[in-house]
Design a protein around this motif. Structure first.
Motif, short mmCIF file in Angstrom:
data_model
loop_
_atom_site.label_atom_id
_atom_site.label_comp_id
_atom_site.label_asym_id
_atom_site.label_seq_id
_atom_site.Cartn_x
_atom_site.Cartn_y
_atom_site.Cartn_z
N UNK A 1 0.84 -1.20 0.00
CA UNK A 1 0.00 0.00 0.00
C UNK A 1 0.87 1.24 0.00
N UNK A 2 0.33 2.32 -0.53
CA UNK A 2 1.09 3.57 -0.57
C UNK A 2 1.38 4.08 0.83
N UNK A 3 2.57 4.61 0.98
CA UNK A 3 2.93 5.30 2.21
C UNK A 3 2.99 4.46 3.47
N UNK A 4 3.80 3.40 3.46
CA UNK A 4 4.03 2.69 4.72
C UNK A 4 4.62 3.70 5.70
N UNK A 5 4.10 3.71 6.90
CA UNK A 5 4.61 4.64 7.90
C UNK A 5 6.00 4.26 8.38
N UNK A 6 6.66 5.16 9.07
CA UNK A 6 7.99 4.85 9.59
C UNK A 6 7.92 3.74 10.64
N UNK A 7 8.99 2.96 10.69
CA UNK A 7 9.06 1.90 11.68
C UNK A 7 9.56 0.60 11.08
N UNK A 8 9.58 -0.43 11.93
CA UNK A 8 10.10 -1.75 11.54
C UNK A 8 8.97 -2.61 10.98
N UNK A 9 9.29 -3.35 9.92
CA UNK A 9 8.34 -4.24 9.26
C UNK A 9 8.92 -5.65 9.22
N UNK A 10 8.08 -6.64 9.51
CA UNK A 10 8.47 -8.04 9.44
C UNK A 10 7.74 -8.69 8.27
N UNK A 11 8.46 -9.44 7.48
CA UNK A 11 7.89 -10.13 6.32
C UNK A 11 8.06 -11.63 6.53
N UNK A 12 6.94 -12.33 6.61
CA UNK A 12 6.97 -13.80 6.67
C UNK A 12 6.52 -14.30 5.30
N UNK A 13 7.35 -15.12 4.67
CA UNK A 13 7.01 -15.62 3.34
C UNK A 13 6.87 -17.13 3.36
N UNK A 14 6.05 -17.61 2.44
CA UNK A 14 5.89 -19.05 2.23
C UNK A 14 5.75 -19.27 0.72
N UNK A 15 6.44 -20.26 0.21
CA UNK A 15 6.39 -20.54 -1.22
C UNK A 15 6.32 -22.05 -1.47
#
Length: 122
Positions: free
Chosen positions: A90-104
């Motif tokens: 989405x446009x404009x992620x706010x400041x801060x830490x982001x965690x990405x969990x992926x599955x393939x």
């Protein structure tokens, strides 16, 4: 005896080749933003590059932002001959830490998963 040695050597090569293929899994080779990166602006997408071609129907991400708030990404699609999972953000992620969990799921039927994180500067 030299014939037996050649036969043993050839058998070893064949066994190692087959075993290597049987243990193959799609591994994350690169991500944009990169793991532990700090980016100056909100990224428009995540690009997850894998070692094998993926099955889009069974591949995706879960993104958690600051204060454990879930981020709803757009519909993922494959690029780079099916080896890159592109996930619109989405446009404009706010400041801060982001965690990405992926599955393939790779096209040869192996499932893998993992996680990484990045930070958007304030």
């Amino acid at each position: 005896m030299p014939t037996l040695s050649r036969l043993v050597a050839l058998s070893t090569v064949v066994i190692l080749s087959v075993a290597g293929q049987a243990l193959a899994h799609a591994q994350l080779t690169k991500s944009v933003p990169a793991d532990k990166a700090t980016v100056a602006t909100s990224p428009a997408e995540l690009d997850l590059h894998f070692s094998e071609e993926l099955d889009i129907k069974f591949s995706g991400v879960k993104i958690t932002g600051p204060d454990k708030v879930m981020v709803k990404p757009g519909d993922a699609m494959l690029m780079d001959e099916g080896k890159t999972l592109m996930v619109p953000l989405p446009e404009g992620l706010g400041p801060g830490a982001y965690a990405v969990e992926w599955h393939v799921l790779s096209t040869d039927g192996h499932k893998t998963n993992g996680a990484y994180g990045f930070t958007v500067k304030p």
